[in-house]
Design an enzyme around this catalytic site. Sequence first.
Site, PDB file in Angstrom:
ATOM      1  N   ARG A  97     -51.727 -61.137  -9.035  1.00 10.86           N
ATOM      2  CA  ARG A  97     -52.035 -62.575  -9.105  1.00 10.86           C
ATOM      3  C   ARG A  97     -50.876 -63.387  -9.691  1.00 10.86           C
ATOM      4  NH1 ARG A  97     -55.685 -60.533  -6.649  1.00 10.86           N
ATOM      5  NH2 ARG A  97     -57.885 -61.128  -6.722  1.00 10.86           N
ATOM      6  N   SER A 136     -62.891 -65.618  -8.352  1.00 16.73           N
ATOM      7  CA  SER A 136     -62.853 -65.032  -9.702  1.00 16.73           C
ATOM      8  C   SER A 136     -62.236 -66.053 -10.654  1.00 16.73           C
ATOM      9  CB  SER A 136     -61.963 -63.789  -9.727  1.00 16.73           C
ATOM     10  OG  SER A 136     -62.432 -62.825  -8.831  1.00 16.73           O
ATOM     11  N   GLU A 160     -57.795 -67.379 -14.102  1.00 16.69           N
ATOM     12  CA  GLU A 160     -57.000 -67.170 -12.899  1.00 16.69           C
ATOM     13  C   GLU A 160     -56.578 -68.509 -12.267  1.00 16.69           C
ATOM     14  OE1 GLU A 160     -57.618 -63.937  -9.538  1.00 16.69           O
ATOM     15  OE2 GLU A 160     -58.504 -65.829  -9.011  1.00 16.69           O
TER      16      GLU A 160
HETATM   17  N1  EPU Z   1     -69.273 -55.880 -11.940  1.00 13.38           N
HETATM   18  C1  EPU Z   1     -70.441 -55.886 -12.675  1.00 13.38           C
HETATM   19  N2  EPU Z   1     -71.079 -57.081 -12.826  1.00 13.38           N
HETATM   20  C2  EPU Z   1     -70.617 -58.237 -12.286  1.00 13.38           C
HETATM   21  C3  EPU Z   1     -69.424 -58.206 -11.554  1.00 13.38           C
HETATM   22  C4  EPU Z   1     -68.772 -57.003 -11.385  1.00 13.38           C
HETATM   23  O1  EPU Z   1     -70.891 -54.885 -13.186  1.00 13.38           O
HETATM   24  O2  EPU Z   1     -71.255 -59.269 -12.480  1.00 13.38           O
HETATM   25  C5  EPU Z   1     -68.608 -54.587 -11.729  1.00 13.38           C
HETATM   26  C6  EPU Z   1     -68.780 -54.121 -10.281  1.00 13.38           C
HETATM   27  O3  EPU Z   1     -69.930 -53.373 -10.114  1.00 13.38           O
HETATM   28  C7  EPU Z   1     -67.534 -53.288 -10.094  1.00 13.38           C
HETATM   29  C8  EPU Z   1     -66.486 -53.979 -10.963  1.00 13.38           C
HETATM   30  O4  EPU Z   1     -67.206 -54.747 -11.918  1.00 13.38           O
HETATM   31  O5  EPU Z   1     -67.717 -51.995 -10.567  1.00 13.38           O
HETATM   32  C9  EPU Z   1     -65.519 -54.838 -10.195  1.00 13.38           C
HETATM   33  O6  EPU Z   1     -66.215 -55.809  -9.407  1.00 13.38           O
HETATM   34  P1  EPU Z   1     -65.733 -56.206  -7.933  1.00 13.38           P
HETATM   35  O7  EPU Z   1     -65.544 -55.006  -7.118  1.00 13.38           O
HETATM   36  O8  EPU Z   1     -66.653 -57.261  -7.442  1.00 13.38           O
HETATM   37  O9  EPU Z   1     -64.290 -56.782  -8.119  1.00 13.38           O
HETATM   38  P2  EPU Z   1     -63.632 -57.714  -9.226  1.00 13.38           P
HETATM   39  O10 EPU Z   1     -62.694 -56.867 -10.018  1.00 13.38           O
HETATM   40  O11 EPU Z   1     -64.661 -58.453  -9.977  1.00 13.38           O
HETATM   41  C10 EPU Z   1     -61.548 -58.324  -7.792  1.00 13.38           C
HETATM   42  C11 EPU Z   1     -60.805 -59.576  -7.453  1.00 13.38           C
HETATM   43  C12 EPU Z   1     -61.511 -60.329  -6.344  1.00 13.38           C
HETATM   44  C13 EPU Z   1     -61.594 -59.415  -5.117  1.00 13.38           C
HETATM   45  C14 EPU Z   1     -62.339 -58.138  -5.504  1.00 13.38           C
HETATM   46  C15 EPU Z   1     -62.359 -57.129  -4.391  1.00 13.38           C
HETATM   47  C16 EPU Z   1     -59.701 -60.292  -9.504  1.00 13.38           C
HETATM   48  C17 EPU Z   1     -59.694 -61.237 -10.652  1.00 13.38           C
HETATM   49  N3  EPU Z   1     -60.700 -60.426  -8.633  1.00 13.38           N
HETATM   50  O12 EPU Z   1     -62.803 -58.712  -8.327  1.00 13.38           O
HETATM   51  O13 EPU Z   1     -60.717 -61.455  -6.008  1.00 13.38           O
HETATM   52  O14 EPU Z   1     -62.261 -60.068  -4.046  1.00 13.38           O
HETATM   53  O15 EPU Z   1     -61.681 -57.517  -6.641  1.00 13.38           O
HETATM   54  O16 EPU Z   1     -61.107 -56.576  -4.223  1.00 13.38           O
HETATM   55  O17 EPU Z   1     -58.810 -59.455  -9.395  1.00 13.38           O
HETATM   56  C18 EPU Z   1     -60.438 -63.775  -6.519  1.00 13.38           C
HETATM   57  O18 EPU Z   1     -59.359 -63.466  -7.026  1.00 13.38           O
HETATM   58  O19 EPU Z   1     -60.839 -64.951  -6.503  1.00 13.38           O
HETATM   59  C19 EPU Z   1     -61.289 -62.725  -5.993  1.00 13.38           C
HETATM   60  C20 EPU Z   1     -62.512 -62.982  -5.529  1.00 13.38           C
END
Ligand code: EPU
Length: 337
Positions: free
Chosen positions: A165, A237, A333
């Site tokens: 990012r 995010s 972010e």
């Molecule tokens: N999780 C929870 N509760 C929640 C949210 C997430 O327990 O309310 C857990 C999920 O179960 C999972 C982990 O946290 O085990 C990660 O969640 P997720 O796979 O949804 O991905 P993220 O790390 O929250 C990142 C990116 C997203 C991208 C997704 C998929 C960042 C800040 N965000 O989210 O990017 O779509 O991975 O690759 O790196 C964005 O930047 O705007 C964005 C949406």
Amino acid sequence: MQVQELVDLKPFNTMAVAAKARYFTTIKTETDVREALAWAKAHDVKTFVLGGGANLLMTTEVVDRLVMRMAISGLEVVGETEVATYVKVGAGEDWHTTVDRLISMGYGGLENLALIPGTVGASVVQNIGAYGAEVAQRVKEIEVYNPATQEIEAMRAEECDFAYRHSIFKDDGYADLVVVSVTFELPKVWTPNLSYKELTHQVEGLEAVTPRDVFNAVVAVRSRKLPDPKDLGSAGSFFKNPVVDHDQFLALLEKFPSIVHYDVGGGYQKLAAGWMIDQAGLKGYRIGDAGTYEKQALVLVNHGQASGQELWQFAQMVQAKVLEKFGVALEPEPVIL
Ligand code: EPU
């Protein structure tokens, strides 16, 4: 180039915050960039380049700047080798539409990044990423307008300091470069990136997976988990996933054995901020119209009338709760203006 005053920015930011631009202009050509920057200099006003407004939180009622809405268009194949095709795209083109168009033209490579809101120019500033891919992996060259030299200059991807990012365009001293086009390098021999479990499930049963299949899978997964800005204001995010060193990680693991983490090498671990916010009891939590999304705690949402100031206060409350529970500081972010 035309400059308007006190223009409503609500339609131009996905968080749907009501704020006005003190000065506003639409940028359709490189000449517009030149003229807008000259105008701002002559009037002693700071500038702000607005893409799709998908990664932005405005916290004041009036943004005291010349807001330059990036609308430079165009998409053309500019070269090819045995292994890759090079496609140059204007900074103002919509990101998702561009990914879709490229796949229709037969060029895969960006499908894991489907449905991310925003523009092509912003995609590189932010180095957007999702489902095991980052835009930086497909960037060959970026054209920027450099106010210091008053020239359009080409920067190779290696010069852009891409990281999670992050790009050089966020650093002091470089933030005034205006991205006008991005040239993508798209592979002639395409292989799907299905490293993300949910994508694999989505394409199970298909015989030969195509870029369009992966595109559709990403659209399906994202639509399930993330709000459509047309229905509910958000900037995706709201916080980056924080990276901690080995010692801090071990201490956290001892206290929270189910903490979600990814090894990023060098002894560092990236933590899932969404999981931590969720564990802090804040998933779907709401104060007035500011809240976290019910299906993904990392996404801050505007249920309608939240002001930028209210959303920012809510975000700071989330930061404080996570810091209190986990001792980890979350970094926003989006650009906070
Ligand atoms: N999780 C929870 N509760 C929640 C949210 C997430 O327990 O309310 C857990 C999920 O179960 C999972 C982990 O946290 O085990 C990660 O969640 P997720 O796979 O949804 O991905 P993220 O790390 O929250 C990142 C990116 C997203 C991208 C997704 C998929 C960042 C800040 N965000 O989210 O990017 O779509 O991975 O690759 O790196 C964005 O930047 O705007 C964005 C949406």
